[in-house]
Design an enzyme around this catalytic site. Structure first.
Site, PDB file in Angstrom:
ATOM      1  N   LYS A 108       0.868  -1.185   0.000  1.00  0.00           N
ATOM      2  CA  LYS A 108       0.000   0.000   0.000  1.00  0.00           C
ATOM      3  C   LYS A 108       0.891   1.216   0.000  1.00  0.00           C
ATOM      4  CE  LYS A 108      -4.498   0.755   0.250  1.00  0.00           C
ATOM      5  NZ  LYS A 108      -5.580  -0.126  -0.188  1.00  0.00           N
TER       6      LYS A 108
HETATM    7  P1  NAD Z   1     -13.248   7.626  -1.998  1.00  0.00           P
HETATM    8  O1  NAD Z   1     -12.252   8.673  -1.685  1.00  0.00           O
HETATM    9  O2  NAD Z   1     -13.724   7.471  -3.393  1.00  0.00           O
HETATM   10  O3  NAD Z   1     -14.556   7.843  -1.081  1.00  0.00           O
HETATM   11  C1  NAD Z   1     -14.504   7.939   0.313  1.00  0.00           C
HETATM   12  C2  NAD Z   1     -15.887   8.299   0.837  1.00  0.00           C
HETATM   13  O4  NAD Z   1     -15.841   8.324   2.267  1.00  0.00           O
HETATM   14  C3  NAD Z   1     -16.366   9.686   0.400  1.00  0.00           C
HETATM   15  O5  NAD Z   1     -17.749   9.641   0.102  1.00  0.00           O
HETATM   16  C4  NAD Z   1     -16.134  10.541   1.644  1.00  0.00           C
HETATM   17  O6  NAD Z   1     -16.999  11.660   1.721  1.00  0.00           O
HETATM   18  C5  NAD Z   1     -16.455   9.527   2.721  1.00  0.00           C
HETATM   19  N1  NAD Z   1     -15.940   9.901   4.038  1.00  0.00           N
HETATM   20  C6  NAD Z   1     -14.718  10.388   4.346  1.00  0.00           C
HETATM   21  N2  NAD Z   1     -14.658  10.657   5.664  1.00  0.00           N
HETATM   22  C7  NAD Z   1     -15.853  10.313   6.186  1.00  0.00           C
HETATM   23  C8  NAD Z   1     -16.412  10.335   7.488  1.00  0.00           C
HETATM   24  N3  NAD Z   1     -15.700  10.766   8.526  1.00  0.00           N
HETATM   25  N4  NAD Z   1     -17.679   9.895   7.661  1.00  0.00           N
HETATM   26  C9  NAD Z   1     -18.429   9.460   6.619  1.00  0.00           C
HETATM   27  N5  NAD Z   1     -17.948   9.404   5.357  1.00  0.00           N
HETATM   28  C10 NAD Z   1     -16.681   9.817   5.158  1.00  0.00           C
HETATM   29  O7  NAD Z   1     -12.623   6.267  -1.442  1.00  0.00           O
HETATM   30  P2  NAD Z   1     -12.961   4.780  -1.895  1.00  0.00           P
HETATM   31  O8  NAD Z   1     -12.035   4.388  -2.980  1.00  0.00           O
HETATM   32  O9  NAD Z   1     -14.439   4.646  -2.087  1.00  0.00           O
HETATM   33  O10 NAD Z   1     -12.498   3.975  -0.599  1.00  0.00           O
HETATM   34  C11 NAD Z   1     -13.358   3.796   0.520  1.00  0.00           C
HETATM   35  C12 NAD Z   1     -12.869   2.632   1.352  1.00  0.00           C
HETATM   36  O11 NAD Z   1     -12.858   1.449   0.543  1.00  0.00           O
HETATM   37  C13 NAD Z   1     -11.431   2.766   1.892  1.00  0.00           C
HETATM   38  O12 NAD Z   1     -11.357   2.085   3.128  1.00  0.00           O
HETATM   39  C14 NAD Z   1     -10.616   2.020   0.874  1.00  0.00           C
HETATM   40  O13 NAD Z   1      -9.377   1.561   1.393  1.00  0.00           O
HETATM   41  C15 NAD Z   1     -11.553   0.877   0.572  1.00  0.00           C
HETATM   42  N6  NAD Z   1     -11.282   0.185  -0.695  1.00  0.00           N
HETATM   43  C16 NAD Z   1     -11.255   0.860  -1.876  1.00  0.00           C
HETATM   44  C17 NAD Z   1     -11.026   0.172  -3.054  1.00  0.00           C
HETATM   45  C18 NAD Z   1     -11.076   0.847  -4.402  1.00  0.00           C
HETATM   46  O14 NAD Z   1     -11.020   0.141  -5.424  1.00  0.00           O
HETATM   47  N7  NAD Z   1     -11.203   2.162  -4.494  1.00  0.00           N
HETATM   48  C19 NAD Z   1     -10.784  -1.209  -3.026  1.00  0.00           C
HETATM   49  C20 NAD Z   1     -10.823  -1.876  -1.801  1.00  0.00           C
HETATM   50  C21 NAD Z   1     -11.079  -1.158  -0.649  1.00  0.00           C
END
Ligand code: NAD
Length: 422
Positions: A108
Site C-alpha cells: 500500500k
Molecule cells: P473515496 O475517496 O472514493 O470515497 C470515500 C468516501 O468516504 C467519500 O464519500 C467521503 O466523503 C467519505 N468519508 C470520508 N470521511 C468520512 C467520514 N468521517 N464519515 C463518513 N464518510 C466519510 O474512497 P474509496 O475508494 O471509495 O475507498 C473507501 C474505502 O474502501 C477505503 O477504506 C478504501 O481503502 C476501501 N477500498 C477501496 C477500493 C477501491 O477500489 N477504491 C478497493 C478496496 C477497498
C-alpha cells in the site's frame, strides 16, 4: 501500543491474523514473517506550486509480502495518511490477494495530503514527482499500485505515463501494467471502476444465499459515497434493495422509503457531498448507526464501527466495504450478539481481482468484454466465499477468522514448498 495505550492500526491488523494463526496452530516463524512488512519506502520530494512557492511532500510505499507474486495495493491520498496506517493497509492486501486466489502479494502507498487543497495542475506535478521518487521500487512485475481513497483513474494514468517516461525507450509500451485502475483509453479494464462496489454486492448476495434471504427484501445504510460506497449503493438499489441512509464527510441523510440513488449521485456530482439533498432528511452523524436496517455497509475510513456504535446497530449483517472499519471491541460485541460481519479482505476484494484482470489484459495486449470481466469476478469471489464458509464450519470461528485461515493456508503452502532463503 500508541502513546494513549490504544493499539495502533498496524497492531490491530497483526492481531487479526494472529487470531486465525492460533486456530490453525501456525508455526512461529510464519507468524514472525507476516508480522512485519518486507520493505518500507519513505520519500520526501519537492513540488513547485501554482503561486511559485515550493513544498516538500512525504510519500509512503509499504511492501508487506510477495511470496505469491508482485506486491499489489492502492495509493491513498488523505490528510490522515501516516506510516502506521499504510503498514496496516499493506498487510491486509497480502491476505486479501491470497484469499482471492490471485498471484499477487500485498502493498500500500500514500501521501499525507488533502487533494482538495491543490489545483489539477499541482496534483499532476505532485503525482508525477511522487512516481519519480518511487522509481524502480514499483514496476509491472514488482509492485503494482492502484486507486484508493483520494486517487482515481486519472491519478493512475499520470503514474503510468511518468513511469513509462522514466523507462528505457524500448520498454515504454510494455509497462502499462505498472498500475491498475487506469482509464480505459490508457489501458484500463472495463468494469474496474465499479468492481469493488460490485464485489461488495456479490458478497451480500452470497450471504443472502447462506441465510435464505432475498436481496430485494433488504434495507441498507451506507457510510461513504465515493468510489466504493457510491457504486455499491447504485448497484444495490438496482438489485431492489432499499437504501435508507447514506453518510459522507459532508453529513448523513435518511429516507426510510428508500433514497433515490441516481438523483443523489447527480446531487453529489454537482455539490461535492450528500448534504443538502432535498429528497431525504438530514440527521446527526450518530443516527447512521441507530437507524433500523438489515445491512450496514461501512465504505469510508478505518475504525468507524466502534463498540458504542455497534451496541446501537440493528443490522443483521455488516459488509465491510472499507478496509479496517470495525474495531476489535465492536467485532467481539457483534459476534457475541449474532451479527454477522463479512470481513474487508473478502467483501472488498472485487477491486483487486479486477485489477488482476487489467494486469493480464495489459500483459497480453488484449481487451476483455464486460461479460468476461464480470463472470470471472463473480467466479473468483464465489470460490473465496465458499472456502470461507467451509472454514467457518470447520473451525467454528468468526467469518473474519475463517477468511484469514483460507488466506494463511495458501501463503503457508507456498512458504513450505519454497523454503526460506538462503
Ligand atoms: P473515496 O475517496 O472514493 O470515497 C470515500 C468516501 O468516504 C467519500 O464519500 C467521503 O466523503 C467519505 N468519508 C470520508 N470521511 C468520512 C467520514 N468521517 N464519515 C463518513 N464518510 C466519510 O474512497 P474509496 O475508494 O471509495 O475507498 C473507501 C474505502 O474502501 C477505503 O477504506 C478504501 O481503502 C476501501 N477500498 C477501496 C477500493 C477501491 O477500489 N477504491 C478497493 C478496496 C477497498
Amino acid at each position: 501500543m500508541t502513546s494513549g495505550g490504544q493499539r495502533s492500526l498496524h497492531q490491530a491488523a497483526v492481531a487479526q491474523f494472529q487470531r486465525a494463526a492460533d486456530l490453525i496452530d501456525l508455526e512461529p516463524r510464519y507468524r514472525e514473517i507476516l508480522s512485519y512488512p518486507k520493505n518500507e519506502i519513505i520519500v520526501n520530494f519537492p513540488v513547485t506550486l501554482d503561486d511559485g512557492s515550493m513544498k516538500v511532500f512525504t510519500g509512503y510505499r509499504i511492501q508487506h509480502n510477495n511470496i505469491l507474486g508482485p506486491y499489489k495495493g492502492g495509493l491513498r491520498f488523505h490528510p490522515k495518511v501516516d506510516l502506521d496506517e499504510v503498514r496496516a493497509l499493506a498487510a491486509w492486501m497480502t491476505f486479501k490477494t491470497a484469499l482471492g486466489g490471485i498471484p499477487f502479494g500485498g502493498a500500500k502507498g500514500g501521501l499525507t495530503i488533502n487533494p482538495g487543497d491543490y489545483s489539477i495542475d499541482e496534483m499532476r506535478r505532485i503525482v508525477r514527482r511522487f512516481t519519480h521518487a518511487l522509481g524502480s521500487n514499483i514496476g509491472p512485475d514488482h509492485d503494482i499500485p492502484a486507486p484508493d481513497m483520494g486517487t482515481s483513474a486519472e491519478t493512475m494514468d499520470w503514474v503510468m505515463d511518468t513511469y513509462a517516461n522514466i523507462s528505457p525507450p524500448g520498454f515504454r509500451q510494455s509497462v502499462k501494467g505498472v498500475v491498475t485502475g487506469k482509464s480505459i483509453a490508457c489501458g484500463g479494464s472495463v468494469g474496474r471502476e465499479e468492481a469493488t462496489g460490485r464485489g461488495v454486492l456479490y458478497s451480500l448476495r452470497h450471504w443472502c444465499g447462506e441465510h435464505d434471504a432475498r436481496l430485494d427484501d433488504l434495507s441498507i445504510s451506507v457510510q461513504g459515497f465515493g468510489n466504493v460506497g457510491g457504486h455499491f449503493a447504485d448497484l444495490a438499489a438496482q438489485a431492489g434493495c432499499r437504501i435508507k441512509a447514506v453518510a459522507d464527510h459532508t453529513g448523513t441523510i435518511v429516507n426510510t422509503d428508500g433514497i433515490d440513488i441516481p438523483k443523489l449521485r447527480r446531487h453529489v456530482d454537482e455539490t461535492g457531498g450528500v448534504a443538502g439533498f432535498d429528497m431525504a432528511d438530514k440527521v446527526d452523524t450518530e443516527d447512521l448507526f441507530r437507524i433500523e436496517t438489515d445491512v450496514f455497509v461501512p465504505a469510508a475510513l478505518e475504525n468507524q464501527l466502534t463498540l458504542e456504535r455497534a451496541k446501537v446497530l440493528s443490522a443483521r449483517v455488516v459488509v465491510e466495504a472499507a478496509n479496517g472499519p470495525t474495531t476489535r471491541e465492536a467485532d467481539e460485541h457483534l459476534f457475541a450478539n449474532g451479527v454477522d460481519v463479512v470481513p474487508d479482505i473478502l467483501a472488498n476484494s472485487g477491486g483487486v481481482i479486477v485489477s488482476y484482470f487489467e494486469w493480464l489484459q495489459n500483459k497480453s495486449a488484449r481487451a476483455w468484454s464486460f461479460d468476461d470481466v464480470d463472470s470471472r469476478l463473480r467466479e473468483l469471489m464465489w470460490v473465496a466465499h465458499d472456502r470461507v464458509v467451509h472454514a467457518l464450519r470447520r473451525y467454528d470461528c468468526t467469518r473474519r477468522d475463517a477468511a484469514y485461515i483460507v488466506a494463511l493456508d495458501r501463503i503457508i503452502d507456498v512458504y513450505d514448498r519454497r523454503g526460506i532463503f538462503p
